[in-house]
Design an enzyme around this catalytic site. Structure first.
Site, PDB file in Angstrom:
ATOM      1  CE1 TYR A 122      -4.313  -2.489   4.965  1.00 44.69           C
ATOM      2  CE2 TYR A 122      -3.363  -0.336   4.528  1.00 44.69           C
ATOM      3  CZ  TYR A 122      -3.922  -1.513   4.065  1.00 44.69           C
ATOM      4  OH  TYR A 122      -4.074  -1.710   2.706  1.00 44.69           O
ATOM      5  CB  SER A 141      -0.874   0.000   1.257  1.00 39.06           C
ATOM      6  OG  SER A 141      -1.498   1.252   1.418  1.00 39.06           O
TER       7      SER A 141
END
Ligand code: NDP
Length: 249
Positions: free
Chosen positions: A154, A140
């Site tokens: 995350y 990401s």
């Protein structure tokens, strides 16, 4: 481009993973893919079969070692080898560093987004060395470049994944195995809604990028196919950002 090649995709029942499964199927690959949601797995399988692809649906929870342990072997038992591993399964959860339950969220995320990546990759490595194959990890842009309050766990899982990509590329290069990641910005999938965020979060974040949009899953799938293909034969250890310019701001 992938005729006679065998591809394994984790998290193939939805979003980026489902698009990736379909993209490889269209290129002639035999594709094994993993998820927990049986109905969605079946839908993806039937749309691949429309392209004439051989598929193997593996219903497994990657966060459970006893299930994750069988995924590579099931693929090799069915198709005889493994050419490409796509580590895509992942979840997003919100927990501020101020929350007393932070450690629970941290464990849940690491046990889904990171630990299975290391476990499944290590089981796949002997097979990938045999085929001089490649690995693509789905990371990401939040791994390092962009920080948003509440998603530390995350972001940490994806930062660690980027290091894993680079170390694996370094150590597997001499065996002819390439390892890269795609690091998307917002992509329109179920991940936000499935994690208790407003479903519009991804579209809204995309609207504030320089290109003014979120990406579609198939764009990420196409990049994954490219990275796994011979067209990218000089690319290893790279984390390819696909964020509509989000990180430029
Ligand atoms: P989706 O929620 O649409 O898909 C997630 C996939 O992961 C599903 O196939 C789901 O399968 C699978 N999965 C989750 N947990 C498990 C588990 N324990 N065991 C097996 N499979 C699991 O999300 P995306 O497509 O958006 O996410 C895919 C990847 O892309 C993730 O790693 C995410 O972090 C990354 N990403 C997404 C971005 C976005 O904006 N959408 C941006 C940047 C990165 P099932 O539910 O059937 O178990």
């Amino acid at each position: 481009m992938f005729a006679n090649k065998v591809v394994l995709v984790t998290g193939g029942s939805s979003g980026i993973g489902a698009a990736t499964v379909e993209a490889f199927a269209k290129e002639g690959a035999s594709v094994a893919f993993v998820g927990r949601n049986e109905a969605r797995l079946k839908e993806v399988a039937s749309s691949c079969q429309q392209h004439g692809a051989n598929v193997l649906v593996i219903r497994a929870d990657v966060s459970k070692d006893e299930e994750a342990n069988t995924i590579v072997q099931q693929t090799v038992d069915k198709f005889g080898k493994l050419d490409v591993l796509v580590n895509n399964a992942g979840i997003l959860r919100f927990a501020s560093v101020l929350e007393p339950t932070l450690i629970n969220t941290f464990d849940e995320i690491m046990n889904t987004n990171l630990r299975p990546v290391v476990l499944i990759t290590s089981l796949a490595i002997p097979h990938l060395i045999a085929t001089k194959g490649s690995i693509v990890n789905v990371s990401s842009v939040l791994s390092s470049i962009v920080r948003i309050p509440g998603i530390m766990s995350y972001s940490m899982s994806k930062a660690a994944m980027d290091h894993f990509t680079k170390f694996a590329a370094l150590e597997l290069g001499p065996s002819g195995v390439r390892v890269n990641s795609v690091n998307p910005g917002p992509v329109i999938t179920n991940i936000a809604a499935g994690s208790g965020f407003a479903p519009e979060l991804l579209e809204d974040t995309g609207a504030h990028t320089p290109l003014g949009k979120a990406a579609q899953s198939m764009e990420i799938g196409d990049m994954i196919v490219y990275l796994a293909s011979d067209k990218a034969k000089s690319v290893t250890g790279s984390c390819i950002v696909m964020d509509n310019g989000l990180a430029l701001q």
